[in-house]
Write a protein that holds these residues in place. Structure first.
Motif, PDB file in Angstrom:
ATOM      1  N   PRO A  72       0.867  -1.146   0.066  1.00  0.00           N
ATOM      2  CA  PRO A  72       0.016   0.009   0.102  1.00  0.00           C
ATOM      3  C   PRO A  72       0.747   1.291  -0.217  1.00  0.00           C
ATOM      4  O   PRO A  72       0.729   2.324  -0.690  1.00  0.00           O
ATOM      5  CB  PRO A  72      -0.889  -0.177   1.351  1.00  0.00           C
ATOM      6  N   MET A  73       1.911   1.311   0.849  1.00  0.00           N
ATOM      7  CA  MET A  73       2.994   2.554   1.035  1.00  0.00           C
ATOM      8  C   MET A  73       3.474   2.762  -0.331  1.00  0.00           C
ATOM      9  O   MET A  73       3.993   3.812  -0.518  1.00  0.00           O
ATOM     10  CB  MET A  73       3.839   2.446   2.053  1.00  0.00           C
ATOM     11  N   ASP A  74       3.548   1.975  -1.204  1.00  0.00           N
ATOM     12  CA  ASP A  74       4.413   1.975  -2.549  1.00  0.00           C
ATOM     13  C   ASP A  74       3.357   2.394  -3.669  1.00  0.00           C
ATOM     14  O   ASP A  74       3.979   2.622  -4.712  1.00  0.00           O
ATOM     15  CB  ASP A  74       5.157   0.850  -2.897  1.00  0.00           C
ATOM     16  N   ILE A  77      -1.285   6.517  -2.811  1.00  0.00           N
ATOM     17  CA  ILE A  77      -2.735   6.194  -2.770  1.00  0.00           C
ATOM     18  C   ILE A  77      -3.097   7.187  -1.459  1.00  0.00           C
ATOM     19  O   ILE A  77      -2.281   6.982  -0.761  1.00  0.00           O
ATOM     20  CB  ILE A  77      -3.555   5.032  -3.231  1.00  0.00           C
ATOM     21  N   MET A  79      -6.544   6.815   1.409  1.00  0.00           N
ATOM     22  CA  MET A  79      -7.976   6.384   1.519  1.00  0.00           C
ATOM     23  C   MET A  79      -8.601   6.971   2.475  1.00  0.00           C
ATOM     24  O   MET A  79      -8.066   7.490   3.604  1.00  0.00           O
ATOM     25  CB  MET A  79      -7.815   4.687   1.755  1.00  0.00           C
ATOM     26  N   LEU A  86      -9.096   7.765  12.309  1.00  0.00           N
ATOM     27  CA  LEU A  86      -8.015   8.406  12.657  1.00  0.00           C
ATOM     28  C   LEU A  86      -7.288   7.931  13.642  1.00  0.00           C
ATOM     29  O   LEU A  86      -7.779   7.050  14.558  1.00  0.00           O
ATOM     30  CB  LEU A  86      -8.639   9.861  13.305  1.00  0.00           C
ATOM     31  N   TYR A  87      -6.146   8.457  13.837  1.00  0.00           N
ATOM     32  CA  TYR A  87      -5.108   7.877  14.967  1.00  0.00           C
ATOM     33  C   TYR A  87      -5.497   8.494  16.309  1.00  0.00           C
ATOM     34  O   TYR A  87      -5.493   9.946  16.391  1.00  0.00           O
ATOM     35  CB  TYR A  87      -3.653   8.248  14.654  1.00  0.00           C
ATOM     36  N   MET A  90      -3.325  10.976  18.280  1.00  0.00           N
ATOM     37  CA  MET A  90      -2.667  12.121  17.765  1.00  0.00           C
ATOM     38  C   MET A  90      -3.767  13.305  17.459  1.00  0.00           C
ATOM     39  O   MET A  90      -4.835  13.250  17.591  1.00  0.00           O
ATOM     40  CB  MET A  90      -2.155  11.786  16.384  1.00  0.00           C
ATOM     41  N   ASN A  95      -2.521  13.920  12.966  1.00  0.00           N
ATOM     42  CA  ASN A  95      -3.132  13.091  12.258  1.00  0.00           C
ATOM     43  C   ASN A  95      -3.004  13.523  10.693  1.00  0.00           C
ATOM     44  O   ASN A  95      -2.686  12.611   9.880  1.00  0.00           O
ATOM     45  CB  ASN A  95      -4.504  13.070  12.473  1.00  0.00           C
ATOM     46  N   TYR A  98       0.766  12.890   9.601  1.00  0.00           N
ATOM     47  CA  TYR A  98       1.477  11.707   9.782  1.00  0.00           C
ATOM     48  C   TYR A  98       2.247  11.181   8.588  1.00  0.00           C
ATOM     49  O   TYR A  98       3.364  10.716   8.673  1.00  0.00           O
ATOM     50  CB  TYR A  98       0.730  10.763  10.255  1.00  0.00           C
ATOM     51  N   GLY A  99       1.472  11.013   7.438  1.00  0.00           N
ATOM     52  CA  GLY A  99       1.858  10.644   6.227  1.00  0.00           C
ATOM     53  C   GLY A  99       3.272  11.403   5.720  1.00  0.00           C
ATOM     54  O   GLY A  99       4.149  10.726   5.215  1.00  0.00           O
ATOM     55  N   ARG A 101       5.434  13.010   7.539  1.00  0.00           N
ATOM     56  CA  ARG A 101       6.449  12.952   8.577  1.00  0.00           C
ATOM     57  C   ARG A 101       7.001  11.461   8.137  1.00  0.00           C
ATOM     58  O   ARG A 101       8.212  11.374   8.316  1.00  0.00           O
ATOM     59  CB  ARG A 101       5.765  12.594   9.932  1.00  0.00           C
ATOM     60  N   ILE A 102       6.134  10.388   7.723  1.00  0.00           N
ATOM     61  CA  ILE A 102       6.736   9.089   7.536  1.00  0.00           C
ATOM     62  C   ILE A 102       7.661   9.363   6.306  1.00  0.00           C
ATOM     63  O   ILE A 102       8.856   8.883   6.150  1.00  0.00           O
ATOM     64  CB  ILE A 102       5.502   8.255   7.139  1.00  0.00           C
ATOM     65  N   ARG A 146      -6.215  14.414   5.946  1.00  0.00           N
ATOM     66  CA  ARG A 146      -5.132  13.572   5.939  1.00  0.00           C
ATOM     67  C   ARG A 146      -5.019  12.823   4.345  1.00  0.00           C
ATOM     68  O   ARG A 146      -3.790  12.677   4.216  1.00  0.00           O
ATOM     69  CB  ARG A 146      -5.686  12.381   6.793  1.00  0.00           C
ATOM     70  N   ARG A 150      -1.211  14.792   1.517  1.00  0.00           N
ATOM     71  CA  ARG A 150      -0.225  13.863   0.771  1.00  0.00           C
ATOM     72  C   ARG A 150      -0.013  14.174  -0.626  1.00  0.00           C
ATOM     73  O   ARG A 150       0.856  13.485  -1.379  1.00  0.00           O
ATOM     74  CB  ARG A 150      -0.226  12.532   1.195  1.00  0.00           C
TER      75      ARG A 150
END
Ligand SMILES: Nc1ncnc2c1ncn2[C@@H]1O[C@H](COP(=O)(O)OP(=O)(O)OP(=O)(O)O)[C@@H](O)[C@H]1O
Ligand SMILES: [Mg+2]
Lengths: 351, 304
Positions: A72-74, A77, A79, A86-87, A90, A95, A98-99, A101-102, A146, A150
């Motif tokens: 999924p991370m590659d 996308i 969703m 939601l986290y 956070m 929230n 997050y993406g 930051r990653i 969220r 990205r």
């Protein structure tokens, strides 16, 4: 921003085939709505695009490259889940960020992007709150935020509005559509609500038991439903479908004779949308009215045909027809008669 | 029935109100009596006794005020026991929680046979601490122990009877071993309760397994972790007596004499009841303080 191509995608959970071969080419920036009844495989299809379910068979291409085996991370996308996911530990800002930051973006850049998205979604005041301190609609916005910060290639939505009240749903429907158009990001949107599908979609995929019954623009599907299922699923109140038989140049429903524009012969299914029926003293259709629902702008008449099949008509304006089985003559324009194969349910007028 | 039949309280609490006082009294009586008999009475006795020094024959005792406490705080052995306890309980807590969390994470990743693993991993918990102590003692017995023998083959001369570090290591492992099961159960249940969609959202946001674990899963587990932290520290303080008694009896040279063991050895072996009672009182205060500290400073952060 990318195209998404599904090429005969199938999914099996053990022996049961849940998605039975779906193919669709989604254009760059297009808003596709996947609509169908509960359990037909909408979420499964979406989750395969997300990479949350493996694809049993077929090929998925995002932006032209094969994505079947990407994590999924590659896939680049985003969703939005039905329960927002939601986290909980956070803040709203965390929230949304997050993406990023990653992805290792510098703090200042993350903050700027989060601010931008928050402004767009009217969340600027709420950035320090935790999810549990938000209302359902606000959580929905955070989930949207969220997804958009990205700037992914593709948005995926799984019934994002189904937990909201009717009014907010209408409002968010517009907002999502506007936002997607503004960002120009390809979107796949799952819903079981046909009104949502009609109002939001560039094109919609009408699903039934793992099969894409029809893929087309909302008006396409409304005006030329490809199957009995699509015909009855789209449109409210739903289309009347009655058994008919083509014989002697006419279409016979019980002992009523309707015009037969395409000249079919033998048993067929005839579909008539309630809103296409007009009162006509000489009309070929005789309906026995059992119940009226005055809605103001139009009136719904529920009743049955002489052969006993249930029938609904939606007439514009106010009609004071009695309840007790009063007979009403109706007619319908030839272009509004939909014919379907009596066994397969496929649309028949081949033009 | 209409919606307005019953007024809805803003928070739908289930609150029962009693008319008299007899029934509520009866309902709380068992709890109160048990606490009184097994806690307040002995605690009171300990406080009382800590103020006396019995004569060597135990026939009479003399009131000495706080002298017992004064003596203890000046006693290097007692202070050493404090340090031992701190090291021991830290190690036991870590050794009981980290492997448990790791096993739970691994079992949670399994789709199919998680149930089997769970059942197998629970078994050690069914073994009583003293029995676990004997088990580990046999394995590491300097003459007949399997592990000690293998270590000997590898050229390592295991002797926890003489080596203080090895003795500490052995009691820590023996104490933590059974607790891993207990902690595993809690961690596993907590992991299963983490909503799938949150994990999936994090995956879509780009976080891979261990990144997700540290940024999402671990924070969501924190209430469980905190609970286990308190429970395991209390366990390490009080319930490891059997293990220590069977394996090292507090030795060598007091290297494994934790506070509780010292209460026992000074009181029952050394027959110094006054000092022993004073130690109990101090222990009580220490654990009370620890728990209050934990709740005051950590609990606030773990609830999101
Ligand atoms: N992990 C699974 N294992 C086995 N069967 C599954 C699994 N996930 C979904 N299914 C089955 O696949 C079918 C489609 O499920 P899916 O969740 O895609 O439906 P849906 O169209 O999203 O329905 P809804 O509108 O209720 O969300 C259902 O019959 C469901 O029982
Ligand atoms: Mg679904």
């Amino acid at each position: 921003m990318a195209t998404v191509e599904l090429d005969n995608i199938k999914k099996r959970f053990g022996p049961t085939e849940v998605i039975k071969g779906v193919s669709v080419d989604v254009e760059d920036g297009e808003f596709i709505v996947i609509v169908g009844p509960s359990g037909c495989g909408k979420s499964t299809l979406l989750r395969m695009v997300a990479g949350l379910e493996t694809i049993t068979e077929g090929e998925l291409r995002i932006g032209g490259t094969r994505a079947n085996d990407l994590e999924p991370m590659d896939r680049d996308i985003a969703m939005v889940f039905q329960n927002y996911a939601l986290y909980p530990h956070m803040s709203v800002a965390q929230n949304m960020g997050y993406g990023l930051r990653i992805a290792g973006l510098p703090k200042a850049e993350i903050a700027a992007k989060v601010q931008g998205a928050a402004k767009l979604l009217q969340l600027a005041e709420l950035l320090d709150r935790k999810p549990k301190q938000l209302s359902g609609g606000q959580r929905q916005r955070v989930a949207m935020g969220r997804a958009i910060v990205r700037e992914p290639k593709v948005f995926l939505f799984d019934e994002p509005l189904s937990n909201l009240d009717a009014k907010l749903r209408v409002q968010m429907r517009l907002e999502i559509r506007e936002l997607q158009a503004k960002l120009g990001i390809t979107a796949l949107y799952v819903t079981h609500d046909q009104v949502e599908a009609m109002t939001m979609a560039d094109r919609m995929i009408v699903m039934n038991e793992g099969i894409a019954e029809q893929i087309g623009t909302p008006l396409d599907v409304y005006e030329r439903p490809a199957s009995l299922f699509a015909a009855q699923f789209i449109g409210s109140p739903s289309m009347n479908v009655v058994r008919a038989e083509g014989r002697d140049g006419a279409l016979h429903v019980g002992d009523m004779g309707l015009p037969n524009p395409t000249g079919v012969s033998g048993p067929v299914m005839l579909g008539l949308r309630p809103e296409h029926l007009v009162p006509d003293a000489q009309g070929p259709i005789t309906m026995q009215v059992m119940l009226t629902e005055p809605l103001g702008a139009n009136t719904l008449l529920h009743g049955k045909l002489p052969d006993g099949s249930a029938f609904t008509a939606s007439l514009s304006g106010v009609h004071r027809v009695g309840h007790g089985g009063e007979a009403l003559r109706l007619s319908v324009a030839a272009e509004h008669m939909h014919l379907f194969d009596a066994t397969s349910g496929a649309r028949m007028d081949g033009d | 029935m209409g919606a307005g039949d019953r007024p809805l309280t803003p928070r739908m609490e289930k609150r029962v109100t009693f008319k008299g006082w007899l029934l509520p009294l009866c309902l709380i009586a068992p709890q109160v009596i048990i606490s009184a008999v097994f806690f307040f009475y002995p605690a009171g006795q300990a406080v009382w006794q800590s103020l006396f020094i019995p004569d060597p024959f135990g026939l009479s005792s003399q009131f000495v005020g706080l002298e017992n406490f004064e003596y203890l705080l000046g006693d290097p052995y007692y202070r050493a026991s404090f340090i031992t306890t701190a090291i021991f309980s830290t190690l036991v807590t870590l050794a009981a929680m980290i492997p448990a969390l790791f096993l739970a994470v691994m079992a949670d990743r399994l789709v199919k046979s998680a149930g089997v693993y769970r059942t197998l991993l629970i078994w050690p918990y069914a073994v009583a601490p003293a029995v676990a102590g004997v088990l580990w003692l046999f394995m590491f017995n300097t003459r007949v122990g399997v592990v000690a023998w293998y270590l000997g083959q590898l050229g390592y001369d295991w002797n926890h009877v003489l080596n203080e570090g090895e003795a500490m290591g052995l009691v820590v492992v023996a104490s933590a071993w059974g607790r891993i099961s207990y902690n595993f159960l809690f961690f596993f249940a907590a992991l299963q309760a983490v909503p799938r969609s949150i994990i999936e959202a994090a995956a879509i946001d780009g976080a891979r397994f261990w990144r997700r674990f540290f940024t999402i899963v671990l924070p969501l587990l924190s209430p469980t972790t905190f609970f286990l932290l308190v429970v395991n520290i209390v366990y390490a303080f009080f319930e490891t007596f059997g293990v220590i008694h069977t394996i090292t009896s507090g030795g060598p040279q007091q290297a494994t004499t934790i506070l509780v063991y010292k209460v026992f050895s000074d009181g029952f072996v050394g027959q110094d009841l006054g000092s022993s009672a004073a130690q109990s009182v101090i222990l009580l205060v220490v654990v009370g303080l620890l728990t209050v500290l934990q709740f005051k400073y950590i609990e606030k952060r773990v609830h999101y």
